[in-house]
Design an enzyme around this catalytic site. Structure first.
Site, PDB file in Angstrom:
ATOM      1  N   LEU A 189       0.834  -1.199   0.000  1.00  0.00           N
ATOM      2  CA  LEU A 189       0.000   0.000   0.000  1.00  0.00           C
ATOM      3  C   LEU A 189       0.867   1.246   0.000  1.00  0.00           C
ATOM      4  O   LEU A 189       0.537   2.247  -0.660  1.00  0.00           O
ATOM      5  CB  LEU A 189      -0.935   0.004   1.208  1.00  0.00           C
ATOM      6  CG  LEU A 189      -1.825   1.243   1.329  1.00  0.00           C
ATOM      7  CD1 LEU A 189      -2.756   1.366   0.131  1.00  0.00           C
ATOM      8  CD2 LEU A 189      -2.617   1.216   2.627  1.00  0.00           C
ATOM      9  N   TYR A 190       1.973   1.208   0.727  1.00  0.00           N
ATOM     10  CA  TYR A 190       2.897   2.342   0.720  1.00  0.00           C
ATOM     11  C   TYR A 190       3.325   2.664  -0.707  1.00  0.00           C
ATOM     12  O   TYR A 190       3.282   3.821  -1.151  1.00  0.00           O
ATOM     13  CB  TYR A 190       4.118   2.028   1.579  1.00  0.00           C
ATOM     14  CG  TYR A 190       5.258   3.008   1.411  1.00  0.00           C
ATOM     15  CD1 TYR A 190       5.158   4.305   1.902  1.00  0.00           C
ATOM     16  CD2 TYR A 190       6.432   2.640   0.750  1.00  0.00           C
ATOM     17  CE1 TYR A 190       6.196   5.213   1.741  1.00  0.00           C
ATOM     18  CE2 TYR A 190       7.468   3.534   0.590  1.00  0.00           C
ATOM     19  CZ  TYR A 190       7.351   4.820   1.086  1.00  0.00           C
ATOM     20  OH  TYR A 190       8.377   5.709   0.916  1.00  0.00           O
ATOM     21  N   ALA A 191       3.743   1.637  -1.444  1.00  0.00           N
ATOM     22  CA  ALA A 191       4.162   1.833  -2.828  1.00  0.00           C
ATOM     23  C   ALA A 191       3.011   2.368  -3.675  1.00  0.00           C
ATOM     24  O   ALA A 191       3.214   3.243  -4.534  1.00  0.00           O
ATOM     25  CB  ALA A 191       4.667   0.520  -3.407  1.00  0.00           C
ATOM     26  N   THR A 237       0.544   4.270  -2.707  1.00  0.00           N
ATOM     27  CA  THR A 237       0.303   5.695  -2.430  1.00  0.00           C
ATOM     28  C   THR A 237       1.367   6.570  -3.076  1.00  0.00           C
ATOM     29  O   THR A 237       1.083   7.692  -3.513  1.00  0.00           O
ATOM     30  CB  THR A 237       0.246   5.975  -0.920  1.00  0.00           C
ATOM     31  OG1 THR A 237       1.497   5.624  -0.301  1.00  0.00           O
ATOM     32  CG2 THR A 237      -0.884   5.204  -0.252  1.00  0.00           C
TER      33      THR A 237
END
Length: 437
Positions: free
Chosen positions: A253-255, A257
């Site tokens: 999810l970090y990637a 965003t």
């Protein structure tokens, strides 16, 4: 024989005066009680108001580690930090460049690892720097406060506030005609996204959009340089990673965003004429670094005699990273700022085509995590207690390797610090500056 004097009138007068004093005393006590009650009620209401707005319910941002990421209330940041002549004077003073044609730079995430180092480098060469940070609790905020003290010693002021506080951001842009924004504030960490996904959406997407909304309406519009991530390459199998490689398969999810941030940048550049440069950082390390990074907690645990987990892929390959020393990243950030063209919009309207760029900032030399541990063992003169385990499915990728030829071509980016040299500097700072818990 003379009769004794008549004292009855005096006695009556004294009794009357005593009565009056008691009545007045009673009235005063009653009035004081009413005043005390009203003051107490007012204080109680103020406290209820304060805690209601400043602290979200604990269920809002739960984490398995038992802590919560709190940010400064929008209302409170505007009320307490966004007003007052002395506050505005401090904002202007910190933002004013000392060199001819110097930049006036808003650095978001200034209390963070990269933000602190970039702020110091900009100030050292004579640029004006104003920091913005919400000092959240993703990791121990005392480290951010220690960095803040260092910045203060160099006359760099950090406004405590949140990216989602549009009123505060607008006020800052009203006070200072920023020439540039170095946007480094973000919810970091690949694994934490599985525990608190909303914090990534709030900071990396909503907060970024809020910043761009304020910047597009500014006059003049600033040029924006912001931190993307090597994580956007996700499941890409090309090697080394180049800016032209596909980035539509994020592994976390970090990637996702950060990839969303790159698409949002394209939109604001296309519609509003904002000059925007994205920088894909590759595993940044060094003094004053983040405690959630492997090199940091490996050092701490090895010194404390605790075992460390060393990951292998599910096909028994070693995990490797393109570790990039902080000084090299700072040079890349300043190079991007120096070559950023002016935005072309005004008052939210585009006047002409604007610059849009994306670059890798890495070291170009991947090193296995096993080698990282060996270097630390040598520097610390302590043998690590290693547990070699399979890499969990938490969004981490097994390998990163940066091609930085485009950054070298456009602004002379060339990393010069190998991992052994960089870790030696980190360990020296770790032993000197940080207290083991």
């Amino acid at each position: 024989m003379a009769s004794p004097p008549d004292t009855s009138k005096t006695t009556k007068l004294e009794r009357y005066n005593s009565y009056i004093r008691r009545v007045n005393s009673t009235k005063l006590l009653a009035a004081s009680s009413k005043l005390l009650f009203r003051v107490t009620l007012l204080v109680a209401l103020v406290l209820i108001f304060f805690f209601t707005f400043n602290y979200p319910p604990l269920s809002d941002t739960p984490t398995s580690a038992g802590h919560h990421v709190h940010t400064t209330s929008h209302l409170l940041s505007s009320a307490f930090y966004g007003s007052g002549a002395s506050w505005e004077k401090e904002v202007r003073r910190s933002s004013t460049p000392r060199r001819p044609n110097g930049f006036s730079v808003l650095v978001t995430g200034a209390g963070g690892f990269v933000g602190t180092h970039c702020s110091l480098a900009l100030k050292k060469r004579g640029d004006g720097v104003l920091g913005l940070d919400n000092f959240n609790t993703y990791y121990d905020p005392s480290l951010k406060r220690a960095r803040q003290k260092v910045l203060k010693q160099h006359e760099i002021f950090i406004v405590e506030g949140d990216l989602n506080d549009g009123e505060l951001l607008a006020k800052l842009f009203d006070i200072v005609p920023f020439t540039h924004v170095l946007h480094l504030a973000a919810q970091a960490g690949v694994r934490y996204a599985m525990e608190n996904p909303q914090s990534y959406v709030s900071s990396n997407i909503a907060g970024y959009v809020n910043l761009l909304e304020v910047a597009k309406n500014a006059d003049p519009q600033p040029a924006i340089v912001w931190a993307s991530s090597s994580s956007v390459y996700g499941l890409n199998t090309e090697n080394p990673f180049s800016e032209s490689d596909r980035t539509d398969q994020p592994a976390s999810l970090y990637a996702a965003t950060k990839k969303a941030g790159e698409e949002i940048a394209h939109t604001y550049n296309h519609i509003y004429g904002l000059s925007i440069t994205g920088l894909r950082f590759f595993t940044v390390y060094g003094p004053w670094g983040r405690p959630d990074m492997a090199y940091f907690f490996f050092t701490k645990d090895i010194l404390q005699g605790k075992p460390i987990n060393v990951y292998q892929t599910h096909d028994n390959k070693e995990v490797a990273r393109d570790f990039t020393y902080i000084d090299d990243i700072v040079k890349g950030c300043l190079g991007a700022l120096d070559t950023a063209e002016k935005s072309t919009g005004k008052g939210g309207k585009k006047k002409g085509p604007a610059q849009l760029r994306i670059y890798n900032l890495g070291n170009t030399s991947p090193v296995t995590v096993g080698k990282l541990v060996s270097i630390l063992e040598s520097l610390l003169n302590v043998k690590a207690k290693k547990h070699v385990i399979k890499m969990p499915r938490n969004g981490d990728v097994p390998f990163t390797h940066a091609n930085v030829s485009l950054a070298y071509k456009d602004f002379g980016y060339k990393p010069t610090t190998d991992l052994s040299s960089g870790l030696r500097k980190f360990v020296k700072c770790f032993k000197r500056c940080l207290t083991l818990q």
